[in-house]
Design an enzyme around this catalytic site. Structure first.
Site, short mmCIF file in Angstrom:
data_model
loop_
_atom_site.label_atom_id
_atom_site.label_comp_id
_atom_site.label_asym_id
_atom_site.label_seq_id
_atom_site.Cartn_x
_atom_site.Cartn_y
_atom_site.Cartn_z
N GLU A 1 0.67 -0.97 0.44
CA GLU A 1 -0.03 0.39 -0.05
C GLU A 1 0.50 0.95 -0.23
O GLU A 1 1.78 1.10 0.82
CB GLU A 1 -0.88 0.18 1.20
CG GLU A 1 -1.79 -1.23 1.54
CD GLU A 1 -2.66 -1.08 2.49
OE1 GLU A 1 -2.04 0.26 3.30
OE2 GLU A 1 -3.20 -2.53 2.81
N CYS B 1 3.27 8.32 1.32
CA CYS B 1 3.50 7.87 2.41
C CYS B 1 3.91 6.25 1.96
O CYS B 1 3.03 6.02 1.29
CB CYS B 1 2.04 7.01 3.67
SG CYS B 1 2.88 5.78 4.99
N CYS C 1 -1.81 1.74 7.70
CA CYS C 1 -1.08 0.79 7.05
C CYS C 1 -0.86 -0.85 7.11
O CYS C 1 -1.56 -1.02 7.90
CB CYS C 1 0.50 1.16 7.11
SG CYS C 1 1.19 1.24 8.59
N CYS D 1 5.23 -7.35 7.69
CA CYS D 1 6.02 -7.09 8.77
C CYS D 1 6.30 -8.01 9.39
O CYS D 1 5.69 -8.78 9.76
CB CYS D 1 5.72 -5.59 9.02
SG CYS D 1 6.73 -4.85 10.22
N CYS E 1 -0.76 -3.06 15.35
CA CYS E 1 0.05 -2.76 14.14
C CYS E 1 -1.01 -4.05 12.78
O CYS E 1 -1.24 -5.19 13.02
CB CYS E 1 1.12 -2.40 12.90
SG CYS E 1 1.29 -2.55 12.09
N CYS F 1 4.37 -5.50 15.29
CA CYS F 1 3.59 -4.86 16.62
C CYS F 1 2.31 -4.90 17.22
O CYS F 1 1.38 -4.81 16.25
CB CYS F 1 3.68 -3.08 16.41
SG CYS F 1 5.42 -2.31 15.84
N1 SAH Z 1 8.17 0.06 10.45
C1 SAH Z 1 8.21 1.50 11.41
C2 SAH Z 1 6.92 2.07 10.05
C3 SAH Z 1 5.59 2.13 10.65
S1 SAH Z 1 4.37 2.95 10.24
C4 SAH Z 1 8.12 1.72 12.71
O1 SAH Z 1 7.48 0.73 12.80
O2 SAH Z 1 8.05 3.26 12.99
C5 SAH Z 1 4.34 4.14 11.17
C6 SAH Z 1 4.48 4.37 12.26
O3 SAH Z 1 2.30 4.68 13.29
C7 SAH Z 1 4.60 3.75 13.69
O4 SAH Z 1 5.00 4.66 14.26
C8 SAH Z 1 3.57 2.81 13.74
O5 SAH Z 1 3.88 1.80 15.18
C9 SAH Z 1 1.81 3.57 13.93
N2 SAH Z 1 0.75 2.08 13.60
C10 SAH Z 1 1.12 0.90 13.09
N3 SAH Z 1 -0.12 0.76 13.62
C11 SAH Z 1 -0.79 1.52 13.69
C12 SAH Z 1 -2.43 1.77 14.04
N4 SAH Z 1 -3.16 0.64 13.66
N5 SAH Z 1 -2.89 2.93 14.86
C13 SAH Z 1 -1.92 4.19 14.33
N6 SAH Z 1 -0.38 4.07 14.74
C14 SAH Z 1 -0.15 2.50 14.00
#
Ligand code: SAH
Length: 355
Positions: free
Chosen positions: A92, A105, A335, A112, A119, A116
């Site tokens: 995406e 973005c 995302c 991934c 996520c 987390c």
């Molecule tokens: N792997 C990288 C990029 C991830 S996306 C990282 O961990 O930073 C960018 C941000 O979006 C990260 O801070 C991630 O933790 C956050 N994110 C992921 N899922 C989310 C959600 N459901 N709501 C809000 N932020 C989210």
């Protein structure tokens, strides 16, 4: 079979290829200008190139190996593409518009591996890294959604995947943008978000470019962070902060710490005080991210009152804080959501567009 992606080649590699065809290296910049500047992807239409070179390009390369599997438009102007890659995998990418900014973005991996808890991208695990060309392809596709005279102004590497786990391809993709014939997007306009991989943060600093670094902290102590961000168990906050401090010393760029505020999980005043103590005195900035609800994941936004109290504590300690604006809430904004839905996981569609 799909031909190799032209944008997997750096500017130098393309110049070398031109020379190997008996052409002058400057032809590389002409080709790049067509692709990046004039948004042309058909080699035949590159009329200032010799016919023989155009034929060779068409025989050996393609500009796009992907197809757009879904295109969503939000009422706030945000657009999201689900891109199907040559091997059938999906990633995406998003275009967001605000005032005179056009921010995109982009993703760096299919899925991934960081896992987390809140996520959507990690729910299906990691499939593979994207190549530099596949990263550039997302940028080209989003750029071509813009009117003729508009250009992308900023990039956030916050889509699917952990960018620092695919650093060499990412740097190759970003470097090409700022070289002759590219999009003219310098490192200062690019933010790379990481779960926090200390050695890779140092490697990024050594690249010697003023990229903006965003660290996904999400918790002010290791016990909580390891629950929310499981890879933290083998890393620890101290090691991440030390690497981020070095990044600041080497690049002069203030580090942003991202903090997804999860109701009843990391939003108490105790955590606000801990967070402030951790970052006070550092050249840091906190970006609070409203949780993008993902169905089946047991996390929610805190009440506005509670969020305000949290911010007040952190700011009173002298750490600047912003709250990320929600974009594209009505189009699977977080995302990974669109891909999940596409992969046939209807139970994981976003719950709602939250205000
Ligand atoms: N792997 C990288 C990029 C991830 S996306 C990282 O961990 O930073 C960018 C941000 O979006 C990260 O801070 C991630 O933790 C956050 N994110 C992921 N899922 C989310 C959600 N459901 N709501 C809000 N932020 C989210």
């Amino acid at each position: 079979m799909t031909l190799p992606l032209l944008c997997d080649l750096s500017r130098d590699e393309l110049a070398n290829w031109c020379q190997a065809q008996g052409e002058q290296p400057y032809r590389a910049d002409q080709i790049r200008k067509w692709i990046f500047g004039k948004r042309v992807s058909d080699f035949e239409a590159m009329t200032d190139l010799p016919a023989g070179l155009r034929t060779k390009l068409a025989e050996q390369f393609t500009v796009f190996s992907s197809r757009v599997a879904a295109h969503q438009r939000s009422s706030d102007g945000t657009q999201k593409l689900l891109i199907e890659l040559a091997d059938g995998e999906n990633v995406e990418c998003v275009l967001m518009r605000e005032d005179d900014r056009r921010t995109i973005c982009i993703s760096t991996q299919v899925g991934c591996g960081m896992g987390c808890m809140f996520c959507a991208s990690g729910l299906l695990g990691l499939s593979r890294n994207l190549s530099a060309g596949e990263i550039v392809e997302q940028i080209l596709r989003l750029d071509r959604l813009l009117p003729a005279l508009e250009r992308i102004t900023n990039i956030v590497v916050m889509g699917m995947g952990e960018p620092l786990a695919n650093l060499s391809s990412l740097l190759k993709a970003l470097t090409t943008l700022d070289e002759k014939g590219g999009l003219g997007l310098s490192a200062r306009r690019i933010t790379i978000s990481t779960v926090g991989l200390p050695e890779k943060i140092r490697e990024l600093a050594r690249a010697g470019k003023p990229y903006n670094l965003a660290v996904s902290l999400h918790a002010p102590n290791d016990a909580l962070r390891s629950e929310l961000v499981p890879v933290n168990r083998n890393i620890g906050i101290e090691a991440i902060l030390a690497a981020a401090d070095e990044f600041f010393e080497q690049t002069g760029r203030r580090v942003t710490y991202e903090y997804v505020v999860l109701a009843e999980r990391n939003d108490s005043l105790k955590e606000a005080r801990e967070l402030a103590a951790l970052l006070r005195g550092r050249n840091a900035h906190i970006n609070l991210i409203p949780m993008n609800a993902v169905c089946e994941l047991p996390f929610h936004d805190p009440a506005a009152e509670r969020l305000r109290a949290f911010i007040e504590v952190v700011e009173q300690a002298g750490v600047t804080t912003t709250v990320r604006k929600r974009k594209g809430a009505d189009i699977d904004a977080a995302c990974g959501q669109l891909r999940l839905r596409h992969a046939g996981a209807p139970q994981l569609v976003p719950i709602q567009a939250m205000s």
